[in-house]
Design a protein around this motif. Structure first.
Motif, PDB file in Angstrom:
ATOM      1  N   LEU A 170       6.241  -4.987  -1.657  1.00  0.00           N
ATOM      2  CA  LEU A 170       6.678  -3.907  -0.767  1.00  0.00           C
ATOM      3  C   LEU A 170       5.935  -3.846   0.556  1.00  0.00           C
ATOM      4  CD1 LEU A 170       4.572  -1.324  -0.855  1.00  0.00           C
ATOM      5  CD2 LEU A 170       5.610  -0.957  -3.051  1.00  0.00           C
ATOM      6  N   VAL A 194      -3.321  -4.237   1.624  1.00  0.00           N
ATOM      7  CA  VAL A 194      -2.008  -3.781   1.175  1.00  0.00           C
ATOM      8  C   VAL A 194      -2.055  -2.467   0.391  1.00  0.00           C
ATOM      9  CG1 VAL A 194      -1.101  -6.125   1.158  1.00  0.00           C
ATOM     10  CG2 VAL A 194      -2.140  -5.190  -0.936  1.00  0.00           C
ATOM     11  N   ILE A 195      -0.970  -1.730   0.496  1.00  0.00           N
ATOM     12  CA  ILE A 195      -0.838  -0.509  -0.286  1.00  0.00           C
ATOM     13  C   ILE A 195       0.080  -0.762  -1.471  1.00  0.00           C
ATOM     14  CG2 ILE A 195      -1.290   1.002   1.678  1.00  0.00           C
ATOM     15  CD1 ILE A 195       1.789   1.557   1.708  1.00  0.00           C
ATOM     16  N   GLY A 196       0.259   0.276  -2.325  1.00  0.00           N
ATOM     17  CA  GLY A 196       1.032   0.092  -3.547  1.00  0.00           C
ATOM     18  C   GLY A 196       2.254   1.000  -3.607  1.00  0.00           C
ATOM     19  N   TRP A 197       2.912   0.939  -4.740  1.00  0.00           N
ATOM     20  CA  TRP A 197       4.122   1.706  -4.967  1.00  0.00           C
ATOM     21  C   TRP A 197       3.866   3.203  -4.794  1.00  0.00           C
ATOM     22  CZ3 TRP A 197       4.579   5.229  -9.036  1.00  0.00           C
ATOM     23  CH2 TRP A 197       5.870   5.741  -9.251  1.00  0.00           C
ATOM     24  N   GLU A 198       2.749   3.679  -5.311  1.00  0.00           N
ATOM     25  CA  GLU A 198       2.462   5.112  -5.320  1.00  0.00           C
ATOM     26  C   GLU A 198       2.353   5.703  -3.917  1.00  0.00           C
ATOM     27  OE1 GLU A 198      -1.426   4.644  -7.304  1.00  0.00           O
ATOM     28  OE2 GLU A 198      -2.259   5.606  -5.525  1.00  0.00           O
ATOM     29  N   HIS A 199       1.999   4.872  -2.951  1.00  0.00           N
ATOM     30  CA  HIS A 199       1.819   5.399  -1.601  1.00  0.00           C
ATOM     31  C   HIS A 199       3.119   5.953  -1.014  1.00  0.00           C
ATOM     32  CE1 HIS A 199      -1.742   2.926  -2.204  1.00  0.00           C
ATOM     33  NE2 HIS A 199      -2.321   3.578  -1.223  1.00  0.00           N
ATOM     34  N   VAL A 207       3.738  -1.778  -8.284  1.00  0.00           N
ATOM     35  CA  VAL A 207       2.552  -2.477  -7.810  1.00  0.00           C
ATOM     36  C   VAL A 207       1.462  -1.544  -7.275  1.00  0.00           C
ATOM     37  CG1 VAL A 207       3.869  -4.561  -7.295  1.00  0.00           C
ATOM     38  CG2 VAL A 207       3.570  -2.833  -5.514  1.00  0.00           C
ATOM     39  N   ILE A 208       0.233  -2.016  -7.403  1.00  0.00           N
ATOM     40  CA  ILE A 208      -0.897  -1.277  -6.848  1.00  0.00           C
ATOM     41  C   ILE A 208      -1.353  -1.952  -5.547  1.00  0.00           C
ATOM     42  CG2 ILE A 208      -1.638  -0.373  -9.072  1.00  0.00           C
ATOM     43  CD1 ILE A 208      -3.936  -2.495  -8.943  1.00  0.00           C
ATOM     44  N   GLY A 209      -2.348  -1.345  -4.893  1.00  0.00           N
ATOM     45  CA  GLY A 209      -2.776  -1.837  -3.595  1.00  0.00           C
ATOM     46  C   GLY A 209      -4.233  -2.268  -3.581  1.00  0.00           C
ATOM     47  N   TRP A 210      -4.695  -2.609  -2.407  1.00  0.00           N
ATOM     48  CA  TRP A 210      -6.052  -3.083  -2.199  1.00  0.00           C
ATOM     49  C   TRP A 210      -7.080  -2.049  -2.650  1.00  0.00           C
ATOM     50  CZ3 TRP A 210      -9.497  -0.686   1.190  1.00  0.00           C
ATOM     51  CH2 TRP A 210     -10.698  -1.392   1.435  1.00  0.00           C
ATOM     52  N   TRP A 230       0.567   2.661 -13.424  1.00  0.00           N
ATOM     53  CA  TRP A 230       2.005   2.895 -13.429  1.00  0.00           C
ATOM     54  C   TRP A 230       2.712   1.889 -14.338  1.00  0.00           C
ATOM     55  CZ3 TRP A 230       1.864   7.386 -11.218  1.00  0.00           C
ATOM     56  CH2 TRP A 230       0.926   7.650 -10.219  1.00  0.00           C
TER      57      TRP A 230
END
Lengths: 372, 372, 372, 372
Positions: B283, B318-323, D318-321, D313
């Motif tokens: 993403l 990078v950020i994730g889905w939750e953001h 996906v998660i992030g940095w 999750w």
């Protein structure tokens, strides 16, 4: 014994098949001996130049002189020239290899398939993508049940050569000559490839019904070298939904307006045990998810025991688009030499045509159409 | 002023929104102050544990006690619980944020949208994927005309959690509770995202008609912790063809049977000047073909001037889905604080629902259906 | 006038070049006429079979009979057979095309380059990867300054055919016959390609000094068809650091132990304005970042105006590894016909050899070594 | 019991760790309770603003007031501020968590590791990439022998923020304050990650010797908000060759001049049975080749039983940095609460530093250097 081949058509497909024929002796030494005997076309000068370059012994401007003189007749002309010469050749007992789609109309295709059946000689429809090593390897996996029960099938053929509204008119934009547009030209490949891969009864089975959608984005195009325009009477793009015999769902699509895609034919299959993906622009690769895998494996299908690869180069030395024609010609000519059936024959060409015709009919009627 | 939030639902979505609320102060300091005031559910013990972990001040087992007591009501329950509490909250003048799809039936969705209109307070449908930086960046490009006239649109949401026939039955497999299956759960996201991206009049415009196909591959599933099975009364997968106002063609698809795909929501758009591709499993990336480019550029949408990114980390982090939930909550709560409209509101939730309902109707009738 | 070619070597490289010669008339009609005149080898039976299949008029088991009889001499034998026949041919005034690496030792390579200089006839080292369309297109971009000042260069050639300790011994494992292992066989390609791409003075300039590392993981290997083993006296893998004239940093590497990589030659370049990446396993593609771009663009280098592509197929119809030999032979034979210099000649073969020798010397001495 | 944390540094790393601390209660409920007690810095105004935003109870402008008052001391300042406060805290018996690289010089790092040993309290070096789920999953596979004997290891950390010669000077360009440039900032991560992944005796074992190369491309840079420039006294990029105890070959590289790469830390490992690849810009993914596989499998490491994932999750979300900091803080604080050792501690920080120092020494001496 040497097989004398007569070939109608000396442009793109003529070159592709002449090249294939010329490469057989070095790479497929067990192929029958072939003589590029006569090249058929209308423009004598261009024809002579092509015959010279493509290695033909002679030329002819009238196919009626050729179809009963040669051992095999290759019909590589535009779609509207597929039926008559092919039927004439078959009637003369000459094996025929015809480019796809088999014909511009379902009626012509039926006539051709009937003639092939009556003639009882080897006949082939040139669905060359069945002969990509990665596709053939995929077929092996499917036949071995590696993907399990088939749930989803996708086929998409994207090109972009008409996205410019000033791209010139050609016979491919004309219903009379081409039958249809992206549907027949590109969709025929997709339909055949999916029939080949999952059409067996223990996989998805036949395509039972379709819902189709055709669209023409640019209604007329300039004629090259003139101030005129001519109408575009075929589709620039199509999409379709398919239901297979086992309940699997298919989505099909092709376009000549897909910016950024040159010759991007992709196939995707999801089964209960695994999945696979293929793209023609990376035709040496197959993406495969097997039972127990956590993700797609990107496989370079260039190992010695991969289909046809032992004839070519060591692992990792990739082949190109043209090699599919070599494999196809090899199989077709072996069948001719042995008097065997070749698959895909006119029967498969007709079967694909039936699906295409149903997609068109569905588009016109705005409802699902059963495929006979 | 602190906004007191009441939240119905403490599982997956409850956790996702509670997390989003908790992260606002550090990363979006201009967001309104929010108090996680009361968490609503039925199982008191589980609820208490969740409230503690998710940082809520109190719990309630009856939403009727809550909807008029809080400043904002979040409805994150199963689909069949969307309508009644949301309407009650709106009737009490309480802004409502509701998970997608807006409701299990079109009737419910219409009732909710009407209530929102009547109430005249801020309301939102939780289409969080509108708030992915890469999607928002894509929207900017589309609005700037970088893709030109839109010809093709594709949206596909693939998951695989039901491909095992022994995967247990849940409310998501039940028509009463969920309304539909993959169509409502996943397709709602796709329809909304495409409406958002290309729905403007100067792009593809509205979706005018659809042809839909729904399929249930496994007819009944085991109930966890018992010997029973229960029937699956919703679709496991759907596909659809769409025609947009400007003639653009759309193909839509979602499945819970796509082996190898966990949460793979992909969007593809081809225009006369360019193309783009997005996948939720990557993403932070956007694949973009601009006018004059020869291929897709793989862009990491993590630069300081990319949407929302300046709130987070330096380029490439990078950020994730939750953001996406943080961005969504930020925008929604700001609208609440200002008494502004929030987009996507219930109106957009209803518009997506209309498309989904038309897809179902088309599947039943076997023909194209116009979207009102 | 027809050029009569004598070819020493009838295995992998013999086949690759014979194929290339046979394809020129159809695809490069302006190439000189070539006769595959005589095939040279030691095993008469195998030789006769090969000559038949590869289209040679005759065979010879002694190269001394051939080198002054033919118009061009192709030396495609194992490395230890490169020097003597090539020098003899040159001394007889016969143009020579020699496979890479030019020789097993720097001394031999110098002797060959001297002979070429003295003879003043066309000579070539078969660095075929200079003739990949995507590489040639990259060279154009570099020459046009599209990447700006060069900072980083990477070249990596990964194969895995020796990772199995029971993979059989061959001449490629023997210092006497091969000179070196992965270094000479694979590293020669990398060094030449980097010299070609960035070696010009206004790019990175020459390689000034290197630090090398060679490693042999498996010390002896079984001899096929016997119980014996033989020692591996060459490297299984090498790595190197390079400093270029302009201060650019290079990292080089090759291995025959890189599990999962069959023929994976990758090149990466970072400049002040842009970057590029290439992989031989996807040789139709170039990944390019231009000034102002946000990410790498994946370019399919198959357009009509891409190098050599107009000779082949329409856009998107990919070519394979073998096509690089056709381009190479085309250029070489044209140079022969015109009496022109061919680049890369023996001079370039020697220059690459100097770098390889310096890497070996650096490995032995444990310190950086200047390249003369 | 609540752990009171004092944190020196309130910019990038301060924010990253404050965020991590704030997220523990919701996602890692078994983590010890933590109070963000005091934030330490020099600029009181900026500090106060940061403390407010990052959730700290108080501020302090002198770390000497803090190190013996808190339960844990986080040293997140620039490299030249690592040694003194950390040693003071340890001497006071306060556990310390220090950002990487441990110190600007090997001497400082040794002093810090000695202090940690003497103090006998929990200490940590913030190598957060050990806590990426995909990396931890890779470590499991390596420990289980899935890759077999290790032959090749690659680590590359590419950024591009200094490629513009007008990018402003910062402490990171200064040898006094930073120790080194790309080498310490980026290379420290790479060295630690490779030590973690393959450093065990039954894998590649320790790094035995290195050959290093450092380069500064731009010699001076403008000072922001002035007409001055200041000299760049550290490397802009480094490369290194490594020999491991078992004979495995390593190649390392980092740059701040790699156009098109923002935060691209890639790791590649080839073993006798398999291979793997990882890139930080796609940190949810691992590419894995297992024994018997034909190609790399692209694995989304987001399943419930993947490391740390059950805290977050469902699969595919996906998660992030930033999540790597949460995992890291969780492990470190648990160790503090239990009085346990934390790995990577100062010992690992020092071990990485030794490698970096040897790379610098090798660069200066122009020869391989043994690592003590």
């Amino acid at each position: 014994m040497t097989i004398e081949v007569g070939v109608l058509g000396y442009r793109f497909m003529g070159k592709a098949h002449a090249n294939a024929l010329s490469r057989l002796p070095m790479f497929f030494p067990d192929a029958p001996d072939v003589e590029r005997s006569v090249l058929v076309g209308r423009d004598e000068e261009a024809l002579r130049e092509a015959a010279d370059r493509l290695g033909f012994d002679s030329i002819a401007t009238d196919w009626t002189d050729v179809v009963d003189e040669v051992d095999v007749f290759y019909n590589l002309g535009p779609n509207h020239v597929h039926a008559e010469p092919s039927v004439a050749a078959l009637s003369a007992g000459t094996p025929v290899f015809c480019e796809k789609p088999l014909a511009p109309t379902l009626e012509d295709a039926e006539r051709m398939a009937d003639a092939a059946l009556d003639a009882g000689v080897t006949n082939g429809t040139a669905f060359n993508y069945r002969f990509v090593p990665a596709i053939r390897y995929a077929k092996r996996l499917l036949d071995d049940g590696e993907l399990g029960e088939i749930h989803h099938v996708r086929g998409r053929y994207l090109q972009d050569w008409l996205v410019d509204p000033d791209a010139p008119w050609s016979w491919r934009n004309d219903e009379e000559m081409a039958g249809s547009g992206a549907l027949g030209d590109l969709g025929a490949h997709t339909v055949d490839l999916l029939r080949y891969l999952v059409g067996d009864d223990d996989l998805a089975g036949g395509m039972e019904r379709v819902s189709g959608h055709l669209q023409t984005f640019v209604e007329e195009r300039p004629v090259e070298g003139s101030d005129e325009t001519r109408p575009v009477t075929v589709d620039d793009a199509y999409s379709a939904q398919v239901e297979f015999e086992n309940g699997a769902m298919g989505t099909l699509e092709a376009s000549r307006f897909a910016n950024g895609h040159k010759n991007d034919h992709t196939i995707e299959i999801h089964g209960s045990k695994g999945s696979l993906r293929f793209s023609l622009e990376r035709l040496n690769e197959l993406e495969l998810l097997r039972e127990g895998d956590r993700g797609y494996e990107t496989i370079l299908v260039t190992d010695e025991d991969d289909p046809y690869v032992d004839h070519w180069w060591p692992p990792g030395h990739v082949i190109g688009w043209e090699h599919t024609f070599v494999h196809e010609n090899y199989e077709f000519l072996r069948a001719v030499a042995e008097g065997d059936e070749f698959v895909p024959g006119f029967e498969e060409g007709l079967a694909a045509q039936r699906v295409l015709a149903s997609i068109e009919e569905s588009d016109e009627r705005g409802e699902w159409v059963a495929i006979e």
